[in-house]
Design an enzyme around this catalytic site. Structure first.
Site, mmCIF file in Angstrom:
data_model
loop_
_atom_site.group_PDB
_atom_site.id
_atom_site.type_symbol
_atom_site.label_atom_id
_atom_site.label_comp_id
_atom_site.label_asym_id
_atom_site.label_seq_id
_atom_site.Cartn_x
_atom_site.Cartn_y
_atom_site.Cartn_z
ATOM 1 N N GLY A 1 0.820 -1.033 0.354
ATOM 2 C CA GLY A 1 -0.609 0.123 0.201
ATOM 3 C C GLY A 1 1.054 1.195 0.104
ATOM 4 O O GLY A 1 2.263 1.156 0.178
ATOM 5 N N CYS A 2 0.651 2.360 -0.404
ATOM 6 C CA CYS A 2 1.273 2.928 -0.205
ATOM 7 C C CYS A 2 0.480 5.013 -0.644
ATOM 8 O O CYS A 2 -0.199 4.696 -0.200
ATOM 9 C CB CYS A 2 2.080 3.546 -1.599
ATOM 10 S SG CYS A 2 3.113 1.911 -1.134
#
Lengths: 502, 364
Positions: free
Chosen positions: B11-12
């Site tokens: 995720g980011c």
């Protein structure tokens, strides 16, 4: 003839208390396993376990058991080997059988498991979001070119060769009219038409009554050329050159004269009652360049309007063979694995020749990619796709679509008794006997086939959703989403999948 | 066995800024913007791409390269000297930083391709293809060496750490660029590895990516047909290679290439007029294996602009804003408002519809 000494395989038990002697079972049995004196009298040796009598009995009075007769156990000389030899000693003939290989070879589908999304990416709910199964079969160019008009609007410049749309990536297997009844052929044709998939005429032409479903038919051209004429070729939307069949690679076919009635005769363009012999090879294909000539002859005959498929059985060098077929100009390669079905084949060939579709499919997809020609042809995988689970795994290994034959027959009522070659099918499928064919209601069979396609497609959508993708392209060839359980390193390597836990 | 590479699951947080008139933006701005998204990462990866930072060497290919040890640097430089004219080579300036306790050896090289490079004897490929070949070769065959970026007048700065710390480590306050992208990484299955941080770059293209490419397996196999090797142990690199293939090699119009990646739904294609239907049907038929599926928001930087794109059902956030000639793209609106409190316009791009911002033509 001397009475056979071979013990029966099955035991028919009629419950005397329940039986009210209506004789439906006796009328149902076309194999002569049930007679009637003052009561129903089974003749066990003729029973094939087709279940017709069981299904027809209003009192549930019939039970078929495997024969409990003991043979002295022997790991090498199995009952089957002993029985085979006894039969051959009695008759001097090849042992025949129907349906696909029934030997307990490793089934690789059962050693592959499917991934699912958890936390790091969301699964998608197919009830809420579009889930796309649409598939195009045919050759695709390496790349697209566009041109821009004076207003800056782009349009497609590349001219694509014909592709055929499938609403869901599945087609019915090639089963000829002759090997199966007109009612069965009609149900397959209509179900394909109404489900937006394809049926395959098999090597027996297409009955004129079914021309109206032709746009959803693959018309087959096999070594006997039965029923092949220009009108027939132009009825279909795909033309298939049948080179081989998974159940009997390298040998021809034989439809006995008893099955050639007036309708079959007209469709096949052969005299009533004459045996229909398909030669082992095509007598105009003795090498790959001959195949190319036939592919282009068929394209010429249909004005380059239809994709041409070449169907081969899965054999040792399938990757190289498939590459040759693509380079010869085929738009589709259909590969039939060694568990693929048949109406009739020598048992020894069915059970010993060829390789599993899982291995063949993986090897072909890999080879075509390595050669940079995977886009030039679609791959259709055949040979014992038993559920939507097998279907998903075949797509993930690289198939554009799969073939179902046996599954379609079962949907119509078949119980896999493997006696298709006898022409006595009690379910009215693999027979031309009018009393038997009347048992298959084509309307009902159509609905059942459509139900199967619908049910599997729903399952396929559900699996795409849990994989977190919403179109079939993202599953096709995506072996990353499969893992192997209980396979050796080399098996996993050929399949191009990691082991579970890796 | 190339299929044994692990896929990166992450995720980011993303941020991107562009000034269409090429007015320069200091590195502090992008660092501030991405720092606000601190919680979107876990300290295992941060990085930046900057365009317009090497005006003195704008016609040189700038290689940013990491080396795990001196041996591979020598091997790399040996390869470089054979094929390239090196006009400047230096350590990438960094400062000692308490949050970045260890780091690989980081160098940059400003090079031009030798007109008489040896491989021309056997293979006549163009300059850009040769750069791609170099990057593939180094990443795959020189153990311990990884090319961070390989474009002109641009560079990638990335590493293991939170992006604000990585930015300080690379002294980004000393760089001014007209396009910036930044990434804060939350990997869940790969070890902290400097090469695995974003942006991923090939030639002028840089990618920062939030999401997981569920179609990775087939995207990778599709790219292998065109001799791209996915070696960076992450799904994001396929985006860079797909763009290179579709835009540079296949020469697709940019909007259509983006539509190949984030494909239109059949239900929408079926409603289009004949020209569009033909076009989009063919794109899906031919480029189905290039389609990116799964949740993603991606920022694509290149020499002429910035592109933001989402997956076709928008499973990851992406916000866009504009103030005068400056455009902002980010995972969170707050990240934009942190550096531009009052944008003139702020909007949420629709699923699968790319946001394309181009630089104005350069005035010579």
């Amino acid at each position: 003839m001397v009475k056979s000494t071979i013990p029966p395989m099955f035991q028919v038990v009629v419950d005397k208390e329940k039986c009210r002697k209506c004789k439906r079972c006796v009328m149902s049995c076309s194999y002569g396993a049930l007679g009637f004196t003052d009561r129903v009298v089974p003749d066990d040796k003729n029973c094939v376990a087709c279940h017709r009598c069981v299904a027809m009995c209003p009192e549930n009075a019939i039970m078929i058991n495997e024969s409990p007769l003991a043979y002295r156990p022997h790991a090498s000389w199995t009952v089957e080997h002993r029985q085979g030899i006894l039969k051959q000693a009695e008759t001097g003939g090849m042992l025949l059988t129907g349906m696909g290989n029934d030997k307990p070879y490793k089934i690789f589908w059962d050693h592959l498991v499917i991934d699912a999304c958890q936390v790091t990416n969301p699964s998608i709910d197919p009830l809420r979001e579009p889930m796309e199964l649409r598939t195009y079969l045919g050759s695709k160019p390496d790349k697209l070119e566009f041109e821009t008009d004076k207003n800056g609007q782009p349009s497609l410049k590349t001219q694509l060769t014909p592709n055929i749309l499938l609403e869901t990536p599945i087609v019915f297997a090639a089963m000829s009219f002759g090997s199966i009844s007109l009612n069965a052929h009609r149900a397959l044709a209509r179900a394909a038409y109404e489900s937006g998939i394809l049926m395959n005429t098999g090597e027996g032409g297409l009955h004129k009554d079914l021309y109206k479903y032709g746009e959803r038919a693959i018309v087959q051209v096999a070594s006997g050329r039965f029923g092949v004429h220009q009108e027939y070729l132009n009825q279909g939307s795909v033309i298939e050159i049948k080179v081989g069949q998974g159940a009997k690679p390298g040998i021809g076919g034989h439809l006995p004269g008893e099955k050639i009635n007036s309708e079959v005769s007209q469709t096949r363009m052969i005299p009533i009652g004459s045996d229909a012999l398909s030669p082992a090879p095509h007598h105009d294909i003795y090498s790959i360049e001959d195949l190319r000539q036939l592919i282009y002859a068929l394209k010429e005959a249909t004005n380059y309007q239809k994709p041409v498929s070449v169907k081969v059985s899965a054999v040792h060098n399938i990757a190289a063979i498939a590459s040759g077929i693509v380079r010869a100009g085929a738009d589709i390669v259909t590969i039939d694995g060694f568990r693929g079905g048949t109406g009739a084949a020598p048992t020894i060939i069915r059970d010993n020749v060829g390789i599993p579709i899982e291995m063949a499919l993986a090897a072909v997809d890999d080879r075509l990619r390595k050669e940079g020609i995977r886009n030039q042809a679609s791959i259709i995988a055949a040979g014992s796709i038993r559920s939507s689970g097998d279907w998903v795994k075949a797509l993930a290994l690289g198939a554009d679509a799969v073939v179902i034959g046996t599954a379609a027959l079962i949907a119509m009522g078949c119980r896999v008794c493997q006696k298709c070659y006898m022409g006595k099918c009690t379910w009215g499928i693999a027979t031309q006997n009018p009393q038997l064919t009347a048992r298959l209601n084509p309307e009902v069979a159509t609905e059942r086939l459509k139900n199967l396609i619908r049910a599997w497609s729903l399952e396929l959508k559900e699996i795409l959703g849990l994989l977190g993708v919403n179109s079939i392209e993202s599953l096709r060839g995506n072996r990353e989403r499969l893992r192997a359980i209980g396979l050796t390193d080399s098996e996993a390597n050929i399949l191009g999948v990691k082991h579970a836990g890796e | 066995m190339s299929w044994r590479y692990e896929k990166d699951i992450s995720g980011c947080g993303l941020a991107g800024i562009i000034n269409t008139r090429r007015e320069l933006i200091n590195g502090k701005v992008i660092m501030k913007s991405i720092a606000l998204q601190h919680d979107r990462g876990n300290g295992l990866g941060g990085g930046f791409a900057a365009y317009g930072i090497y005006p003195d060497y704008k016609d040189h290919y700038a290689f940013h390269v990491m080396f795990e040890h001196e041996k591979c640097r020598h091997e790399f430089e040996h390869y470089l000297k054979i094929n390239y004219q090196i006009d400047r080579e230096e350590l990438i300036p960094t400062r000692t930083h308490p949050k970045v306790p260890t780091h690989p050896i980081l160098w940059r090289y400003f090079v031009t391709i030798k007109p008489d490079r040896p491989d021309l004897k056997e293979d006549e490929i163009g300059d850009q293809d040769f750069i791609v070949k170099t990057v593939m070769h180094v990443n795959l065959n020189i153990d311990g060496a990884y090319v961070f970026s390989s474009g002109k007048n641009m560079g990638v700065f990335k590493g293991v750490g939170y992006p604000e710390d990585i930015g300080e480590f690379f002294c980004l306050e000393n760089y001014d660029a007209y396009i910036w992208t930044a990434h804060n990484r939350f990997p869940t299955n790969t070890p902290g590895w400097w090469g695995g941080a974003h942006p991923f770059a090939l030639l002028e293209w840089t990618i920062v990516h939030n999401g997981e490419i569920s179609s990775y397996g087939i995207n990778k196999r599709y790219l292998e047909m065109f001799h791209y090797t996915c070696s960076l142990m992450t799904d994001t690199e396929v985006v860079a290679y797909l763009l290179d293939l579709l835009l540079r090699k296949h020469n697709l119009p940019r909007e259509l290439a983006l539509k190949a990646l984030s494909a239109s739904f059949w239900k929408d294609i079926d409603k289009m007029d004949k020209r569009e239907r033909t076009m989009f049907t063919a794109i899906r038929q031919v480029y189905g294996s290039a389609a990116l599926n799964g949740p993603f928001a991606i920022l694509i930087g290149h020499n002429n602009g910035l592109i933001g794109i989402n997956d076709r059902i928008k499973l990851r956030p992406l916000v866009a804003a504009r103030k005068q000639d400056t455009y902002y793209l980010a995972s969170e609106e707050s990240s934009i408002r942190e550096v531009c409190p009052e944008p003139e316009r702020i909007w949420h791009p629709k699923a699968g519809e790319p946001v394309i911002i181009d630089l104005e033509k350069e005035v010579k």
